[in-house]
Design a protein around this motif. Structure first.
Motif, PDB file in Angstrom:
ATOM      1  N   GLY A  12      22.769 -16.141  -8.277  1.00 39.92           N
ATOM      2  CA  GLY A  12      21.540 -15.642  -8.890  1.00 39.92           C
ATOM      3  C   GLY A  12      20.869 -16.686  -9.759  1.00 39.92           C
ATOM      4  N   LYS A  13      21.224 -17.941  -9.556  1.00 37.08           N
ATOM      5  CA  LYS A  13      20.687 -19.044 -10.352  1.00 37.08           C
ATOM      6  C   LYS A  13      19.160 -19.110 -10.271  1.00 37.08           C
ATOM      7  N   THR A  14      18.613 -19.015  -9.072  1.00 33.63           N
ATOM      8  CA  THR A  14      17.161 -19.106  -8.914  1.00 33.63           C
ATOM      9  C   THR A  14      16.463 -17.900  -9.529  1.00 33.63           C
ATOM     10  N   THR A  15      17.038 -16.721  -9.337  1.00 32.27           N
ATOM     11  CA  THR A  15      16.457 -15.519  -9.941  1.00 32.27           C
ATOM     12  C   THR A  15      16.458 -15.628 -11.461  1.00 32.27           C
ATOM     13  N   ILE A  33      10.410 -26.225 -12.447  1.00 32.37           N
ATOM     14  CA  ILE A  33      10.600 -27.191 -11.371  1.00 32.37           C
ATOM     15  C   ILE A  33      11.681 -26.689 -10.430  1.00 32.37           C
ATOM     16  N   ASP A  34      11.329 -26.558  -9.159  1.00 30.59           N
ATOM     17  CA  ASP A  34      12.302 -26.180  -8.140  1.00 30.59           C
ATOM     18  C   ASP A  34      12.971 -27.444  -7.625  1.00 30.59           C
ATOM     19  N   ALA A  35      14.204 -27.676  -8.070  1.00 31.38           N
ATOM     20  CA  ALA A  35      14.962 -28.855  -7.659  1.00 31.38           C
ATOM     21  C   ALA A  35      16.162 -28.469  -6.817  1.00 31.38           C
ATOM     22  N   ASP A  36      16.109 -27.299  -6.210  1.00 32.76           N
ATOM     23  CA  ASP A  36      17.175 -26.821  -5.340  1.00 32.76           C
ATOM     24  C   ASP A  36      16.764 -27.055  -3.893  1.00 32.76           C
ATOM     25  N   ILE A  37      17.697 -27.452  -3.064  1.00 32.70           N
ATOM     26  CA  ILE A  37      17.383 -27.754  -1.675  1.00 32.70           C
ATOM     27  C   ILE A  37      16.785 -26.555  -0.944  1.00 32.70           C
ATOM     28  N   ASN A  38      17.078 -25.338  -1.413  1.00 32.86           N
ATOM     29  CA  ASN A  38      16.591 -24.145  -0.722  1.00 32.86           C
ATOM     30  C   ASN A  38      15.146 -23.788  -1.070  1.00 32.86           C
ATOM     31  N   VAL A 151      14.311 -26.019 -15.032  1.00 39.11           N
ATOM     32  CA  VAL A 151      14.631 -26.634 -13.750  1.00 39.11           C
ATOM     33  C   VAL A 151      15.719 -25.832 -13.041  1.00 39.11           C
ATOM     34  N   ASP A 152      15.385 -25.362 -11.848  1.00 39.00           N
ATOM     35  CA  ASP A 152      16.366 -24.721 -10.972  1.00 39.00           C
ATOM     36  C   ASP A 152      17.064 -25.823 -10.197  1.00 39.00           C
ATOM     37  N   MET A 153      18.308 -26.126 -10.579  1.00 39.15           N
ATOM     38  CA  MET A 153      19.032 -27.273 -10.040  1.00 39.15           C
ATOM     39  C   MET A 153      19.732 -26.934  -8.722  1.00 39.15           C
ATOM     40  N   THR A 154      20.260 -27.950  -8.089  1.00 35.30           N
ATOM     41  CA  THR A 154      21.070 -27.758  -6.892  1.00 35.30           C
ATOM     42  C   THR A 154      22.333 -26.987  -7.261  1.00 35.30           C
ATOM     43  N   ALA A 155      22.933 -26.342  -6.276  1.00 31.78           N
ATOM     44  CA  ALA A 155      24.060 -25.443  -6.520  1.00 31.78           C
ATOM     45  C   ALA A 155      25.357 -26.215  -6.766  1.00 31.78           C
ATOM     46  N   GLY A 156      26.268 -25.563  -7.489  1.00 38.03           N
ATOM     47  CA  GLY A 156      27.607 -26.093  -7.690  1.00 38.03           C
ATOM     48  C   GLY A 156      27.610 -27.401  -8.448  1.00 38.03           C
TER      49      GLY A 156
END
Length: 307
Positions: A12-15, A33-38, A151-156
């Protein structure tokens, strides 16, 4: 203040990033900033216009940021870790180059994004090459009181593939009350040890007091607050109309606790400057000197005031 959201994929990181970004606009302007690959942050924010990808115009960003810094003769001599120096451009949160070129506006919230893989990237490029645009932006950014970069970062633990994880005043790790969620927290805490990275855990998808107890038993005082399972959030994720007023009182209070924790952090420009230089030297000696044919360690301007 700069805020990162990290966590296991599906936590639920992006949410949570989107909810906090919306909430922070009640206190001041926000750049998300959307910095997640998805690349789902815009969808979670209800913003239908796709921003111009930062990662697709990296050379243009380098040319803008280097300004007339005599230590950086060209964009080709600039890498993701290059620190600002005398003559560099130091954008603030209202900088027209970034906002007019790369941001989509929704009230007091602006959305920027690294962008997805292009067809030419598939099979040959690493996503961290796109994240370099965000790292350069944060290396040079001068953000003021009552301003927020979310910033929504990459997962893990993928966030640790660059020095970007040190560019924040506070990092929120979103953890479900599961062994997998706790495992990501322990890994992140271990990797971040020694880098003075302020870290707080946000328990998400909590359904009972036992869930809260589970999180508290495993992360202790790092648990800042929890978000209960929310019909309002589920409706938002399904694309139905949503405002913060639709949130349950306890979940709205959780967002308030998060904002209060961010506002309580002291901006440590000295740490930012020190770690920017440290990671630049590390990258220069590891790969960047070889890639550019230059000694990039000479780009560090020791007389430059970071803020």
């Amino acid at each position: 203040m700069r805020v990162a959201f990290v966590g296991k994929g599906g936590s639920g990181k992006t949410t949570m990033s989107s909810l906090f970004a919306r909430y922070a606009t009640t206190a001041g302007p926000v750049v998300a900033i959307d910095a997640d690959i998805n690349q789902h942050l815009g969808l979670a924010l209800g913003i239908e216009t796709t921003p111009t990808p930062l990662g697709g115009r990296l050379t243009e960003i380098k040319d803008y940021l280097r300004g007339d810094n005599p230590l950086i003769p060209s964009a080709a001599a600039m890498v993701k870790t290059t620190p600002p120096g005398r003559g560099s451009r130091r954008p603030d949160l209202h900088d027209p180059f970034f906002l007019d070129t790369f941001a989509v506006r929704d009230g007091d919230l602006r959305l920027m994004a690294t962008g997805p893989f292009s067809e030419d990237d598939l099979g040959v490029a690493c996503y961290h090459s796109k994240l370099g645009a965000v790292e350069l932006y944060l290396n040079h950014l001068v953000d003021g009181p009552g301003e927020y970069v979310v910033v929504d970062m990459t997962a893990g633990a993928d966030s640790f593939a660059s020095g970007l994880f040190t560019r924040f005043d506070l990092t929120f790790l979103v953890a479900e009350p599961t062994r997998q969620g706790i495992g990501v927290y322990r890994q992140y805490r271990e990797y971040a040890a020694g880098f003075d990275v302020p870290l707080a855990v946000i328990g998400n998808k909590v359904q009972s007091a036992d869930d809260v107890a589970f999180l508290r038993d495993h992360v202790g005082d790092a648990l800042l607050t929890t978000m209960a399972h929310s019909p309002a959030v589920r409706a938002m994720e399904q694309g139905r109309p949503f405002t913060l007023g639709d949130l349950e009182p306890a979940n709205l209070a959780a967002l308030g606790a998060m904002l209060a924790a961010v506002d309580a952090q002291e901006k440590d420009w000295a740490r930012f400057a020190r770690q920017t230089a440290e990671f630049h030297v590390k990258n220069a000696r590891s790969w960047a000197n070889r890639a550019t044919g230059l000694d990039l360690t000479t780009q560090i301007d020791h007389e430059h005031a970071h803020a």
